[in-house]
Design a protein around this motif. Structure first.
Motif, short mmCIF file in Angstrom:
data_model
loop_
_atom_site.label_atom_id
_atom_site.label_comp_id
_atom_site.label_asym_id
_atom_site.label_seq_id
_atom_site.Cartn_x
_atom_site.Cartn_y
_atom_site.Cartn_z
N GLY A 50 15.38 4.44 42.93
CA GLY A 50 14.84 5.03 41.71
C GLY A 50 13.58 4.33 41.23
O GLY A 50 12.59 4.96 40.84
N VAL A 51 13.59 3.00 41.29
CA VAL A 51 12.42 2.22 40.86
C VAL A 51 11.24 2.46 41.81
O VAL A 51 10.11 2.69 41.37
CB VAL A 51 12.77 0.72 40.78
CG1 VAL A 51 11.52 -0.13 40.56
CG2 VAL A 51 13.78 0.47 39.66
N VAL A 52 11.50 2.42 43.12
CA VAL A 52 10.42 2.63 44.10
C VAL A 52 9.81 4.02 43.95
O VAL A 52 8.58 4.17 43.95
CB VAL A 52 10.95 2.40 45.53
CG1 VAL A 52 9.95 2.88 46.58
CG2 VAL A 52 11.29 0.94 45.75
N LEU A 53 10.65 5.03 43.79
CA LEU A 53 10.13 6.40 43.63
C LEU A 53 9.37 6.56 42.32
O LEU A 53 8.37 7.27 42.27
CB LEU A 53 11.27 7.41 43.74
CG LEU A 53 11.85 7.58 45.14
CD1 LEU A 53 13.13 8.40 45.10
CD2 LEU A 53 10.83 8.22 46.08
N ALA A 54 9.82 5.91 41.27
CA ALA A 54 9.11 5.97 39.98
C ALA A 54 7.71 5.37 40.11
O ALA A 54 6.73 5.93 39.61
CB ALA A 54 9.91 5.26 38.90
N ILE A 55 7.63 4.24 40.79
CA ILE A 55 6.31 3.62 41.01
C ILE A 55 5.43 4.54 41.84
O ILE A 55 4.24 4.72 41.56
CB ILE A 55 6.48 2.24 41.69
CG1 ILE A 55 7.13 1.26 40.71
CG2 ILE A 55 5.13 1.71 42.19
CD1 ILE A 55 7.58 -0.04 41.35
N ALA A 56 6.01 5.15 42.86
CA ALA A 56 5.25 6.07 43.72
C ALA A 56 4.71 7.25 42.91
O ALA A 56 3.59 7.71 43.16
CB ALA A 56 6.13 6.57 44.87
N MET A 57 5.48 7.74 41.95
CA MET A 57 5.05 8.89 41.15
C MET A 57 3.78 8.61 40.35
O MET A 57 3.01 9.51 40.07
CB MET A 57 6.17 9.33 40.19
CG MET A 57 7.32 10.03 40.86
SD MET A 57 6.88 11.54 41.73
CE MET A 57 6.25 12.54 40.40
N VAL A 58 3.57 7.36 39.96
CA VAL A 58 2.38 7.05 39.16
C VAL A 58 1.30 6.33 39.96
O VAL A 58 0.15 6.29 39.52
CB VAL A 58 2.74 6.23 37.90
CG1 VAL A 58 3.60 7.04 36.96
CG2 VAL A 58 3.42 4.93 38.24
N ALA A 59 1.63 5.80 41.13
CA ALA A 59 0.66 5.00 41.86
C ALA A 59 0.00 5.73 43.03
O ALA A 59 -1.13 5.40 43.39
CB ALA A 59 1.32 3.72 42.38
N LEU A 60 0.68 6.71 43.60
CA LEU A 60 0.15 7.36 44.79
C LEU A 60 -0.79 8.52 44.44
O LEU A 60 -0.81 9.00 43.32
CB LEU A 60 1.29 7.87 45.67
CG LEU A 60 2.19 6.79 46.27
CD1 LEU A 60 3.30 7.43 47.09
CD2 LEU A 60 1.39 5.82 47.12
N ARG A 61 -1.54 8.94 45.46
CA ARG A 61 -2.46 10.07 45.31
C ARG A 61 -2.38 10.96 46.55
O ARG A 61 -1.86 10.56 47.57
CB ARG A 61 -3.90 9.56 45.18
CG ARG A 61 -4.10 8.66 44.02
CD ARG A 61 -5.47 8.08 44.07
NE ARG A 61 -6.10 8.36 42.79
CZ ARG A 61 -7.36 8.31 42.54
NH1 ARG A 61 -8.20 7.98 43.48
NH2 ARG A 61 -7.83 8.57 41.35
N GLY A 62 -2.93 12.14 46.42
CA GLY A 62 -3.06 13.04 47.56
C GLY A 62 -1.74 13.43 48.20
O GLY A 62 -0.75 13.69 47.53
N ARG A 63 -1.77 13.47 49.53
CA ARG A 63 -0.59 13.90 50.30
C ARG A 63 0.60 12.97 50.09
O ARG A 63 1.74 13.40 50.07
CB ARG A 63 -0.92 13.99 51.78
CG ARG A 63 -1.93 15.05 52.12
CD ARG A 63 -1.27 16.41 52.12
NE ARG A 63 -2.26 17.39 52.51
CZ ARG A 63 -2.30 18.60 52.04
NH1 ARG A 63 -1.44 19.00 51.14
NH2 ARG A 63 -3.22 19.44 52.44
N LEU A 64 0.34 11.67 49.98
CA LEU A 64 1.44 10.73 49.76
C LEU A 64 2.14 11.01 48.44
O LEU A 64 3.37 10.89 48.34
CB LEU A 64 0.95 9.29 49.80
CG LEU A 64 0.57 8.75 51.18
CD1 LEU A 64 0.03 7.33 51.08
CD2 LEU A 64 1.77 8.80 52.12
N LEU A 65 1.39 11.40 47.43
CA LEU A 65 2.00 11.76 46.14
C LEU A 65 2.85 13.01 46.30
O LEU A 65 3.93 13.11 45.73
CB LEU A 65 0.92 11.96 45.07
CG LEU A 65 1.43 12.45 43.71
CD1 LEU A 65 2.45 11.47 43.13
CD2 LEU A 65 0.26 12.63 42.76
N GLN A 66 2.36 13.98 47.07
CA GLN A 66 3.16 15.19 47.30
C GLN A 66 4.47 14.85 48.00
O GLN A 66 5.53 15.35 47.62
CB GLN A 66 2.35 16.19 48.12
CG GLN A 66 1.21 16.81 47.36
CD GLN A 66 0.38 17.76 48.21
OE1 GLN A 66 0.34 17.64 49.43
NE2 GLN A 66 -0.29 18.70 47.56
#
Length: 134
Positions: A50-66
């Motif tokens: 949950g913590v890792v995915l939450a960080i990914a939701m605000v830190a990633l961009r582009g295809r990785l965010l998708q």
């Protein structure tokens, strides 16, 4: 118009991250306050995810965010599904009850989180690749 859409998507990403953090936090709280054994280990892994995915939701961009958005939605669906199975027919020999610590709150939080993440995922997947890279 594009600026309003961009701002709305950021708000949805932040809300999604908050639901993921809350879900992860609930599982960590339960793991460190009485839930032991294999279930406790699974709760710790759920909390970390949950913590890792939450960080990914605000830190990633582009295809990785998708990708992170889709994984986050699937994560919450699986987490709520596991709880509902444990409440009804049992899961891995575990039979949960509605009066156990934070069960009703968890069902509500995860259900709302699924709706928020479904909207976020739909918007993220509809965006043009150039816009998603912002």
């Amino acid at each position: 118009m594009a600026e309003t859409s961009h701002r709305a998507l950021w708000i949805l990403r932040i809300l999604s991250a908050l639901f993921l953090l809350t879900t992860g936090g609930i599982h960590l709280y339960l793991a460190f306050n009485g839930v032991g054994g294999i279930l406790g280990v699974m709760f710790i892994l759920n909390g970390i995810a949950g913590v890792v995915l939450a960080i990914a939701m605000v830190a990633l961009r582009g295809r990785l965010l998708q990708v992170a958005t889709v994984l986050s939605l699937l994560f919450l669906i699986a987490t709520l599904g596991a709880l509902l199975l444990a409440l009804t027919v049992g899961l891995f020999g575990i039979h949960e009850t509605w009066d156990f610590t934070l069960v009703p709150q968890t069902v509500v939080i995860e259900a709302i989180g699924i709706v928020v993440l479904a909207v976020t995922t739909a918007l993220m997947l509809r965006r043009q690749p150039a816009l998603a890279a912002r």
